[in-house]
Design a protein around this motif. Structure first.
Motif, PDB file in Angstrom:
ATOM      1  N   ALA A 343     -54.067 -18.132 -36.243  1.00  0.00           N
ATOM      2  CA  ALA A 343     -53.169 -19.189 -36.727  1.00  0.00           C
ATOM      3  C   ALA A 343     -51.938 -18.595 -37.396  1.00  0.00           C
ATOM      4  O   ALA A 343     -50.824 -19.134 -37.282  1.00  0.00           O
ATOM      5  CB  ALA A 343     -53.915 -20.100 -37.696  1.00  0.00           C
ATOM      6  N   ALA A 344     -52.106 -17.462 -38.092  1.00  0.00           N
ATOM      7  CA  ALA A 344     -50.991 -16.835 -38.804  1.00  0.00           C
ATOM      8  C   ALA A 344     -49.905 -16.377 -37.841  1.00  0.00           C
ATOM      9  O   ALA A 344     -48.703 -16.562 -38.094  1.00  0.00           O
ATOM     10  CB  ALA A 344     -51.494 -15.664 -39.640  1.00  0.00           C
ATOM     11  N   VAL A 345     -50.292 -15.753 -36.733  1.00  0.00           N
ATOM     12  CA  VAL A 345     -49.275 -15.264 -35.794  1.00  0.00           C
ATOM     13  C   VAL A 345     -48.543 -16.420 -35.125  1.00  0.00           C
ATOM     14  O   VAL A 345     -47.343 -16.327 -34.820  1.00  0.00           O
ATOM     15  CB  VAL A 345     -49.900 -14.304 -34.760  1.00  0.00           C
ATOM     16  CG1 VAL A 345     -50.697 -15.047 -33.699  1.00  0.00           C
ATOM     17  CG2 VAL A 345     -48.833 -13.422 -34.122  1.00  0.00           C
ATOM     18  N   LEU A 346     -49.208 -17.541 -34.947  1.00  0.00           N
ATOM     19  CA  LEU A 346     -48.538 -18.723 -34.405  1.00  0.00           C
ATOM     20  C   LEU A 346     -47.525 -19.271 -35.409  1.00  0.00           C
ATOM     21  O   LEU A 346     -46.424 -19.704 -35.025  1.00  0.00           O
ATOM     22  CB  LEU A 346     -49.575 -19.789 -34.050  1.00  0.00           C
ATOM     23  CG  LEU A 346     -50.524 -19.422 -32.895  1.00  0.00           C
ATOM     24  CD1 LEU A 346     -51.579 -20.510 -32.722  1.00  0.00           C
ATOM     25  CD2 LEU A 346     -49.762 -19.201 -31.603  1.00  0.00           C
ATOM     26  N   THR A 347     -47.863 -19.250 -36.690  1.00  0.00           N
ATOM     27  CA  THR A 347     -46.919 -19.680 -37.723  1.00  0.00           C
ATOM     28  C   THR A 347     -45.704 -18.761 -37.771  1.00  0.00           C
ATOM     29  O   THR A 347     -44.555 -19.212 -37.875  1.00  0.00           O
ATOM     30  CB  THR A 347     -47.602 -19.701 -39.093  1.00  0.00           C
ATOM     31  OG1 THR A 347     -48.679 -20.638 -39.069  1.00  0.00           O
ATOM     32  CG2 THR A 347     -46.625 -20.076 -40.194  1.00  0.00           C
ATOM     33  N   ALA A 348     -45.948 -17.452 -37.666  1.00  0.00           N
ATOM     34  CA  ALA A 348     -44.850 -16.478 -37.754  1.00  0.00           C
ATOM     35  C   ALA A 348     -43.856 -16.646 -36.621  1.00  0.00           C
ATOM     36  O   ALA A 348     -42.680 -16.265 -36.758  1.00  0.00           O
ATOM     37  CB  ALA A 348     -45.417 -15.061 -37.756  1.00  0.00           C
ATOM     38  N   ALA A 349     -44.293 -17.226 -35.499  1.00  0.00           N
ATOM     39  CA  ALA A 349     -43.405 -17.357 -34.335  1.00  0.00           C
ATOM     40  C   ALA A 349     -42.151 -18.157 -34.652  1.00  0.00           C
ATOM     41  O   ALA A 349     -41.084 -17.911 -34.084  1.00  0.00           O
ATOM     42  CB  ALA A 349     -44.162 -17.991 -33.169  1.00  0.00           C
ATOM     43  N   SER A 350     -42.255 -19.115 -35.575  1.00  0.00           N
ATOM     44  CA  SER A 350     -41.079 -19.932 -35.906  1.00  0.00           C
ATOM     45  C   SER A 350     -40.062 -19.166 -36.748  1.00  0.00           C
ATOM     46  O   SER A 350     -38.976 -19.683 -37.025  1.00  0.00           O
ATOM     47  CB  SER A 350     -41.512 -21.208 -36.640  1.00  0.00           C
ATOM     48  OG  SER A 350     -42.145 -20.898 -37.864  1.00  0.00           O
ATOM     49  N   TYR A 351     -40.410 -17.938 -37.166  1.00  0.00           N
ATOM     50  CA  TYR A 351     -39.486 -17.092 -37.924  1.00  0.00           C
ATOM     51  C   TYR A 351     -39.032 -15.893 -37.094  1.00  0.00           C
ATOM     52  O   TYR A 351     -38.483 -14.937 -37.636  1.00  0.00           O
ATOM     53  CB  TYR A 351     -40.158 -16.607 -39.215  1.00  0.00           C
ATOM     54  CG  TYR A 351     -40.478 -17.743 -40.153  1.00  0.00           C
ATOM     55  CD1 TYR A 351     -39.572 -18.156 -41.115  1.00  0.00           C
ATOM     56  CD2 TYR A 351     -41.693 -18.424 -40.050  1.00  0.00           C
ATOM     57  CE1 TYR A 351     -39.856 -19.212 -41.965  1.00  0.00           C
ATOM     58  CE2 TYR A 351     -41.986 -19.490 -40.900  1.00  0.00           C
ATOM     59  CZ  TYR A 351     -41.068 -19.876 -41.847  1.00  0.00           C
ATOM     60  OH  TYR A 351     -41.355 -20.934 -42.684  1.00  0.00           O
ATOM     61  N   GLY A 352     -39.236 -15.960 -35.795  1.00  0.00           N
ATOM     62  CA  GLY A 352     -38.805 -14.878 -34.923  1.00  0.00           C
ATOM     63  C   GLY A 352     -37.299 -14.882 -34.730  1.00  0.00           C
ATOM     64  O   GLY A 352     -36.627 -15.899 -34.930  1.00  0.00           O
ATOM     65  N   PRO A 353     -36.730 -13.751 -34.321  1.00  0.00           N
ATOM     66  CA  PRO A 353     -35.274 -13.670 -34.133  1.00  0.00           C
ATOM     67  C   PRO A 353     -34.729 -14.725 -33.186  1.00  0.00           C
ATOM     68  O   PRO A 353     -33.669 -15.303 -33.433  1.00  0.00           O
ATOM     69  CB  PRO A 353     -35.088 -12.254 -33.562  1.00  0.00           C
ATOM     70  CG  PRO A 353     -36.280 -11.486 -34.038  1.00  0.00           C
ATOM     71  CD  PRO A 353     -37.414 -12.468 -34.069  1.00  0.00           C
ATOM     72  N   ASP A 354     -35.439 -15.003 -32.099  1.00  0.00           N
ATOM     73  CA  ASP A 354     -34.937 -15.975 -31.126  1.00  0.00           C
ATOM     74  C   ASP A 354     -34.918 -17.392 -31.674  1.00  0.00           C
ATOM     75  O   ASP A 354     -34.174 -18.252 -31.173  1.00  0.00           O
ATOM     76  CB  ASP A 354     -35.792 -15.927 -29.852  1.00  0.00           C
ATOM     77  CG  ASP A 354     -35.601 -14.632 -29.075  1.00  0.00           C
ATOM     78  OD1 ASP A 354     -34.600 -13.938 -29.327  1.00  0.00           O
ATOM     79  OD2 ASP A 354     -36.460 -14.318 -28.234  1.00  0.00           O
ATOM     80  N   ALA A 355     -35.743 -17.647 -32.698  1.00  0.00           N
ATOM     81  CA  ALA A 355     -35.773 -18.985 -33.292  1.00  0.00           C
ATOM     82  C   ALA A 355     -34.736 -19.152 -34.392  1.00  0.00           C
ATOM     83  O   ALA A 355     -34.205 -20.246 -34.599  1.00  0.00           O
ATOM     84  CB  ALA A 355     -37.171 -19.273 -33.851  1.00  0.00           C
ATOM     85  N   VAL A 356     -34.427 -18.073 -35.097  1.00  0.00           N
ATOM     86  CA  VAL A 356     -33.579 -18.173 -36.297  1.00  0.00           C
ATOM     87  C   VAL A 356     -32.121 -17.836 -36.024  1.00  0.00           C
ATOM     88  O   VAL A 356     -31.208 -18.561 -36.441  1.00  0.00           O
ATOM     89  CB  VAL A 356     -34.136 -17.267 -37.417  1.00  0.00           C
ATOM     90  CG1 VAL A 356     -33.172 -17.230 -38.607  1.00  0.00           C
ATOM     91  CG2 VAL A 356     -35.510 -17.751 -37.858  1.00  0.00           C
TER      92      VAL A 356
END
Length: 388
Positions: A343-356
């Motif tokens: 679940a943690a790695v799925l949460t971190a995905a929204s803070y990835g470079p492509d998202a931010v």
């Protein structure tokens, strides 16, 4: 650094301006296309002995100003000790030379100077990395006085956006979180008996609360280790605390590392013991390694990222007993660590470079092309980022 790398790769002209430089090496990976310049260079070999009476006079004046306290920066600013009258003068002179592009300043002291002294030709964006309530009163007052002069104030969490909008009516406030440098990380090891914490060895990070909490777990979990990465002024006090609780075989002050990703991948959970945060980036970096998090629900950040019971466990702020209980819950249950890690790695995905990073591009492009603005747009645009 992540933001600069992303922008220059997208075609922007990017200059990273070091307000005060003391080290030769840049601490994080930086694209070679990012220009790096320095306003005040305090490296030992940077100061050339003056020749001639005018140069000697200027050198003596420089020495006097280096010893005088800052005039424009309130004493409650967390980085106040890094500023003095000379640094202020040089920064003000630099800000007045800017004629176009986007100026991004990254802490209250730099924001205050940019608000008052940057030329009108430059687009001004203030980054605010801390919750307003954690600032001292003199800093809060200066925020109210100066932040309305910015084209945009950028904050890290939704709670911060709501708070700053209420504080600064009529000022544009946007939420853009910081981005992790990569989501392509080696996953952590749920079977590992290592917990990791990281950050400056300062009171803010609360390692003086974490160490006594760990002491409560040693008898039940003697084969577990706590590794704390970072350097700072509280190292000796934390070392003494480890000795006081007889934890020299269980808690380790690992110092600074350039390979934190490798160390995170060796652990099975991450601990956030901070008294307050802006947006805890190392925590999100840990989550990108599939590490669940145990942390204090401090202002702000942790609960803006974590969902309690899903990708981590949050406990009341500054409560070592509750922190110990939450750590024990993960230490005794490998299956729970693995489940929360996914679940943690799925949460971190929204803070990835492509998202931010596209959000920064969109903001800069919009500001540069507003009616009445003559700023350059991509790819000729400039994004400058002074930092202390």
């Amino acid at each position: 650094m992540n933001q600069a790398n992303s922008l220059v790769a997208a075609g922007w002209d990017v200059e990273l301006v070091s307000a005060v430089r003391r080290r030769d090496d840049i601490q994080f990976p930086l694209d070679a296309r990012v220009k790096v310049s320095t306003v005040v260079d305090l490296r030992e070999d940077a100061h050339v002995p003056p020749a001639g009476p005018v140069a000697r006079w200027r050198d003596r004046r420089r020495g006097r100003l280096l010893d005088r306290p800052a005039r424009h920066i309130p004493a409650g600013e967390f980085g106040y000790r890094y500023f003095n009258r000379y640094v202020e003068e040089r920064l003000i002179a630099y800000l007045r030379t800017l004629t176009d592009g986007v100026l991004v300043t990254t802490r209250p002291a730099l924001n205050f100077l940019a608000a008052e002294h940057a030329s009108r030709g430059v687009i001004r964006v203030a980054q605010e990395h801390m919750n307003h309530g954690t600032h001292k009163r003199d800093v809060q007052q200066r925020i109210r006085e100066t932040y309305p002069r910015f084209d945009t104030v950028a904050v890290l969490t939704e709670r911060d956006r709501e708070e700053y909008e209420a504080l600064l009516p009529g000022t544009r406030v946007v939420r853009i979180p910081n981005a992790v440098h990569s989501l392509d990380q080696v996953p952590a090891r749920p079977r590992s008996k290592i917990a990791v914490a990281a950050g400056r060895l300062f009171p803010q990070k609360g390692f003086d609360l974490l160490i006594p909490a760990w002491a409560k777990l040693v008898e039940a979990y003697p084969d577990w280790q706590l590794r704390i990465y970072g350097s700072g002024e509280k190292k000796a006090e934390l070392r003494a605390l480890i000795e006081e609780h007889h934890l020299y075989n269980h808690v380790f002050l690992m110092g600074h590392t350039d390979r934190l990703d490798d160390e995170l991948a060796k652990a099975s959970f991450y601990v956030l013991s901070s008294r307050f945060e802006g947006l805890p980036m190392v925590m999100i970096e840990a989550m990108s390694h599939s590490l669940p998090v145990v942390g204090f629900d401090c202002p702000t950040g942790p609960s803006d990222v974590l969902t309690h019971g899903v990708d981590g466990l949050l406990v009341p702020p500054e409560d070592p007993d509750a922190l110990a209980d939450a750590m024990a819950k993960l230490m005794k249950d490998e299956g729970l660590r693995a489940e929360m890690g996914v679940a943690a790695v799925l949460t971190a995905a929204s803070y990835g470079p492509d998202a931010v990073h596209p959000r920064w591009e969109a903001l800069f492009t919009e500001l540069a092309t507003r009616p009445g603005r003559h700023g350059q747009r991509r790819p000729g645009g400039a994004a400058k980022g002074p930092h202390a």
